[in-house]
Design an enzyme around this catalytic site. Structure first.
Site, PDB file in Angstrom:
ATOM      1  N   ASP A   1       0.858  -1.193   0.000  1.00 59.02           N
ATOM      2  CA  ASP A   1       0.000   0.000   0.000  1.00 59.02           C
ATOM      3  C   ASP A   1       0.886   1.231   0.000  1.00 59.02           C
ATOM      4  OD1 ASP A   1      -2.457  -1.352   0.070  1.00 59.02           O
ATOM      5  OD2 ASP A   1      -2.352  -1.563   2.244  1.00 59.02           O
TER       6      ASP A   1
ATOM      7  N   ASP B   1      -7.277  -1.233  -4.311  1.00 52.63           N
ATOM      8  CA  ASP B   1      -8.294  -0.806  -3.348  1.00 52.63           C
ATOM      9  C   ASP B   1      -9.190   0.282  -3.938  1.00 52.63           C
ATOM     10  OD1 ASP B   1      -7.142  -2.535  -1.473  1.00 52.63           O
ATOM     11  OD2 ASP B   1      -5.814  -0.967  -0.696  1.00 52.63           O
TER      12      ASP B   1
END
Length: 198
Positions: free
Chosen positions: A143, A177
């Site tokens: 991420d 995401d």
């Protein structure tokens, strides 16, 4: 929307997702941050693959999560093929394709990254390392997007949260995401168009 266009959208999301993850993984040390604006930063973290770093406890928690996601992606893929075959709404097909691409992007990290890369804790990771940091199905999801738009203490008159420290928005996420969230958002916002009543 044709199957070819849906495949192209999925391919495009997966390409951008994996290129951004590989770039960050091989150019940032874990925890390193680049401030582009006060409210937008590139901050490299890795997690088990659930929202906000949540884990399934136990020795096989990560494996269970990865296998579940693989089955879920097959189910989403079947839903996509069925929606295209039955000429459902373009809104629905785009939403399913985005959700599929996002789920598949994070699965690639979980399945392969543990055996492709070495660790990022104190040095830049290298691909195809002789000493990978994990095993098959035990990779960590990369991420990097961080938007700390506001941080401070909430007014004391607010119920429940008054006087407490608060940050908006403190999640760190990736392109996959974003694709999943956008797909779900389309289904919620354009629900009547995605599921029209005939």
């Amino acid at each position: 929307m044709s199957l070819r266009k849906a495949y192209f959208l999925i391919f495009l999301v997966l390409l951008v997702d994996q290129l951004s993850k590989i770039y960050v993984k091989t150019n940032f040390v874990l925890g390193e941050e680049v401030v582009l604006f006060d409210w937008f930063r590139i901050h490299f973290i890795e997690n088990e693959g659930m929202a906000w770093g949540t884990k399934i406890p136990g020795q096989y928690g990560k494996l269970i999560l990865t296998v579940f996601r693989i089955f879920a992606v097959f189910g989403i893929g079947f839903w996509l093929a069925d929606a295209i075959k039955k000429h459902h709404s373009r809104y629905l097909i785009v939403a399913i394709a985005l959700i599929f691409a996002g789920a598949a992007g994070n699965i690639l990290d979980s399945v392969f990254y543990g055996v492709i890369f070495d660790g990022s804790e104190s040095n830049l990771a290298t691909a195809f390392s002789p000493t990978p940091y994990g095993t098959w199905f035990h990779g960590l999801v990369v991420d990097m997007f961080y938007f700390p738009i506001w941080e401070g203490n909430l007014p004391s008159w607010l119920p429940f949260f008054g006087g407490k420290h608060f940050m908006f928005f403190n999640a760190i996420f990736n392109v996959a995401d974003v694709a999943i969230s956008t797909g779900v958002g389309i289904l919620l916002v354009f629900n009547k168009r995605a599921f029209p009543k005939h």
